[in-house]
Design a protein around this motif. Structure first.
Motif, PDB file in Angstrom:
ATOM      1  N   VAL A 153      -6.508   4.702   2.488  1.00 49.17           N
ATOM      2  CA  VAL A 153      -6.306   3.202   2.295  1.00 49.17           C
ATOM      3  C   VAL A 153      -6.459   2.476   3.407  1.00 49.17           C
ATOM      4  O   VAL A 153      -7.119   1.200   3.481  1.00 49.17           O
ATOM      5  CB  VAL A 153      -4.844   3.024   1.517  1.00 49.17           C
ATOM      6  CG1 VAL A 153      -4.480   1.864   1.724  1.00 49.17           C
ATOM      7  CG2 VAL A 153      -4.966   3.766   0.146  1.00 49.17           C
ATOM      8  N   ALA A 154      -6.104   2.850   4.717  1.00 53.36           N
ATOM      9  CA  ALA A 154      -6.296   2.024   5.693  1.00 53.36           C
ATOM     10  C   ALA A 154      -7.973   2.204   6.315  1.00 53.36           C
ATOM     11  O   ALA A 154      -8.333   1.160   6.439  1.00 53.36           O
ATOM     12  CB  ALA A 154      -5.585   3.155   7.093  1.00 53.36           C
ATOM     13  N   ASP A 155      -8.795   3.249   5.953  1.00 55.48           N
ATOM     14  CA  ASP A 155     -10.048   2.998   6.099  1.00 55.48           C
ATOM     15  C   ASP A 155     -10.687   2.246   5.082  1.00 55.48           C
ATOM     16  O   ASP A 155     -11.424   1.085   5.555  1.00 55.48           O
ATOM     17  CB  ASP A 155     -10.828   4.421   5.864  1.00 55.48           C
ATOM     18  CG  ASP A 155     -10.373   5.384   6.831  1.00 55.48           C
ATOM     19  OD1 ASP A 155     -10.096   5.177   7.847  1.00 55.48           O
ATOM     20  OD2 ASP A 155     -10.479   6.551   6.644  1.00 55.48           O
ATOM     21  N   LEU A 156     -10.192   2.079   3.756  1.00 56.69           N
ATOM     22  CA  LEU A 156     -10.916   1.063   2.988  1.00 56.69           C
ATOM     23  C   LEU A 156     -10.391  -0.498   3.386  1.00 56.69           C
ATOM     24  O   LEU A 156     -11.145  -1.190   3.368  1.00 56.69           O
ATOM     25  CB  LEU A 156     -10.069   1.265   1.623  1.00 56.69           C
ATOM     26  CG  LEU A 156     -10.478   0.359   0.419  1.00 56.69           C
ATOM     27  CD1 LEU A 156     -11.872   0.408  -0.098  1.00 56.69           C
ATOM     28  CD2 LEU A 156      -9.708   0.685  -1.043  1.00 56.69           C
TER      29      LEU A 156
ATOM     30  N   ASN B 230       0.890  -1.448  -0.006  1.00 58.71           N
ATOM     31  CA  ASN B 230       0.092   0.082  -0.003  1.00 58.71           C
ATOM     32  C   ASN B 230       0.662   1.139  -0.001  1.00 58.71           C
ATOM     33  O   ASN B 230       0.617   2.273  -0.722  1.00 58.71           O
ATOM     34  CB  ASN B 230      -0.940   0.036   1.138  1.00 58.71           C
ATOM     35  CG  ASN B 230      -1.795  -1.091   0.988  1.00 58.71           C
ATOM     36  OD1 ASN B 230      -2.318  -1.334   0.112  1.00 58.71           O
ATOM     37  ND2 ASN B 230      -2.508  -1.597   2.231  1.00 58.71           N
ATOM     38  N   ALA B 231       1.911   1.251   0.733  1.00 62.89           N
ATOM     39  CA  ALA B 231       2.950   2.421   0.760  1.00 62.89           C
ATOM     40  C   ALA B 231       3.472   2.603  -0.615  1.00 62.89           C
ATOM     41  O   ALA B 231       3.507   3.727  -0.939  1.00 62.89           O
ATOM     42  CB  ALA B 231       3.922   2.291   1.869  1.00 62.89           C
ATOM     43  N   ASP B 232       3.771   1.550  -1.312  1.00 65.43           N
ATOM     44  CA  ASP B 232       4.262   1.593  -2.539  1.00 65.43           C
ATOM     45  C   ASP B 232       3.496   2.294  -3.672  1.00 65.43           C
ATOM     46  O   ASP B 232       3.644   3.102  -4.550  1.00 65.43           O
ATOM     47  CB  ASP B 232       4.836   0.187  -3.196  1.00 65.43           C
ATOM     48  CG  ASP B 232       5.888  -0.161  -2.450  1.00 65.43           C
ATOM     49  OD1 ASP B 232       6.661   0.619  -1.985  1.00 65.43           O
ATOM     50  OD2 ASP B 232       6.043  -1.559  -2.804  1.00 65.43           O
ATOM     51  N   ILE B 233       2.016   1.960  -3.597  1.00 64.99           N
ATOM     52  CA  ILE B 233       1.073   2.461  -4.116  1.00 64.99           C
ATOM     53  C   ILE B 233       0.981   3.930  -3.972  1.00 64.99           C
ATOM     54  O   ILE B 233       0.788   4.945  -5.073  1.00 64.99           O
ATOM     55  CB  ILE B 233      -0.527   1.803  -4.218  1.00 64.99           C
ATOM     56  CG1 ILE B 233      -0.327   0.430  -4.499  1.00 64.99           C
ATOM     57  CG2 ILE B 233      -1.479   2.582  -4.566  1.00 64.99           C
ATOM     58  CD1 ILE B 233      -1.534  -0.553  -3.974  1.00 64.99           C
ATOM     59  N   ILE B 234       0.941   4.519  -2.581  1.00 59.10           N
ATOM     60  CA  ILE B 234       0.730   5.843  -2.394  1.00 59.10           C
ATOM     61  C   ILE B 234       1.865   6.497  -2.846  1.00 59.10           C
ATOM     62  O   ILE B 234       1.877   7.466  -3.106  1.00 59.10           O
ATOM     63  CB  ILE B 234       0.618   5.797  -0.970  1.00 59.10           C
ATOM     64  CG1 ILE B 234      -0.910   5.275  -0.405  1.00 59.10           C
ATOM     65  CG2 ILE B 234       0.479   7.344  -0.309  1.00 59.10           C
ATOM     66  CD1 ILE B 234      -0.944   4.890   0.997  1.00 59.10           C
ATOM     67  N   ASP B 235       3.322   6.006  -2.635  1.00 61.94           N
ATOM     68  CA  ASP B 235       4.442   6.748  -3.068  1.00 61.94           C
ATOM     69  C   ASP B 235       4.391   6.947  -4.469  1.00 61.94           C
ATOM     70  O   ASP B 235       4.695   8.053  -4.982  1.00 61.94           O
ATOM     71  CB  ASP B 235       5.711   5.789  -2.895  1.00 61.94           C
ATOM     72  CG  ASP B 235       6.971   6.382  -3.182  1.00 61.94           C
ATOM     73  OD1 ASP B 235       6.929   7.616  -2.520  1.00 61.94           O
ATOM     74  OD2 ASP B 235       7.785   5.976  -3.846  1.00 61.94           O
ATOM     75  N   GLN B 236       3.983   5.902  -5.389  1.00 64.17           N
ATOM     76  CA  GLN B 236       3.970   6.015  -6.981  1.00 64.17           C
ATOM     77  C   GLN B 236       2.691   7.188  -7.191  1.00 64.17           C
ATOM     78  O   GLN B 236       2.861   7.997  -7.997  1.00 64.17           O
ATOM     79  CB  GLN B 236       3.334   4.787  -7.507  1.00 64.17           C
ATOM     80  CG  GLN B 236       4.499   3.652  -7.663  1.00 64.17           C
ATOM     81  CD  GLN B 236       3.778   2.245  -8.080  1.00 64.17           C
ATOM     82  OE1 GLN B 236       2.922   2.386  -8.527  1.00 64.17           O
ATOM     83  NE2 GLN B 236       4.644   1.656  -8.082  1.00 64.17           N
ATOM     84  N   ALA B 237       1.477   7.445  -6.529  1.00 65.12           N
ATOM     85  CA  ALA B 237       0.717   8.413  -6.658  1.00 65.12           C
ATOM     86  C   ALA B 237       1.110   9.654  -6.414  1.00 65.12           C
ATOM     87  O   ALA B 237       0.631  10.579  -6.997  1.00 65.12           O
ATOM     88  CB  ALA B 237      -0.675   7.977  -5.770  1.00 65.12           C
TER      89      ALA B 237
END
Length: 142
Positions: free
Chosen positions: A125-128, A91-98
């Motif tokens: 993302v944590a809420d999701l 998830n951190a990687d996805i956020i970093d890319q965004a």
């Protein structure tokens, strides 16, 4: 969740807190969570928490260790929680890319905006994840 009162923890006569520190030694991590050094070492060996080269842990590990200990006390073996850590890393990687295109511009205002956006996306993302988990658990109960 339920609100917790701030605790003053003393170790060998000194007050222990993360107050403003980004990294803390294992001894403070133990004092702040109530777990022993063997437990912290085991969590690190399992890849659930990661110290830096000097053996210091990110101060956020206080919450992580407290939650790991709570989950273990509820009967879950910490070894199976590695998948949770792996998911968080993904998830951190996805956020970093965004946010990387904003951060890459290099201006301090852009870096601040990217940091704020990372935190906002992280919370979303944590809420999701929490809501998807609730959906899955409700389906198990049917």
């Amino acid at each position: 969740g339920p609100s917790r009162k701030a605790q003053v923890v003393a170790s060998e006569g000194r007050v222990v807190s993360t107050q403003g520190r980004r990294f803390i030694p294992a001894s403070d991590l133990c004092d702040l969570t109530g777990v022993d050094v063997d437990t912290v070492t085991r969590y690190a060996r399992l890849g659930l928490i990661t110290p830096d080269l000097a053996g210091y842990f990110p101060s956020r590990c206080v919450q992580v260790v407290a939650l790991l200990a709570r989950i273990e006390s509820l009967g879950v073996d910490a070894r199976v929680l590695r998948t949770v850590r792996t998911g968080a890393d993904r998830n951190a990687d996805i956020i970093d890319q965004a946010v990387s295109s904003t951060r890459a511009r290099g201006r301090s205002a852009d870096k601040e905006r990217a940091s704020a956006r990372s935190l906002e996306l992280g919370e979303a993302v944590a809420d999701l994840h929490r809501e998807l988990l609730r959906v899955s658990l409700s389906q198990l109960a049917e």
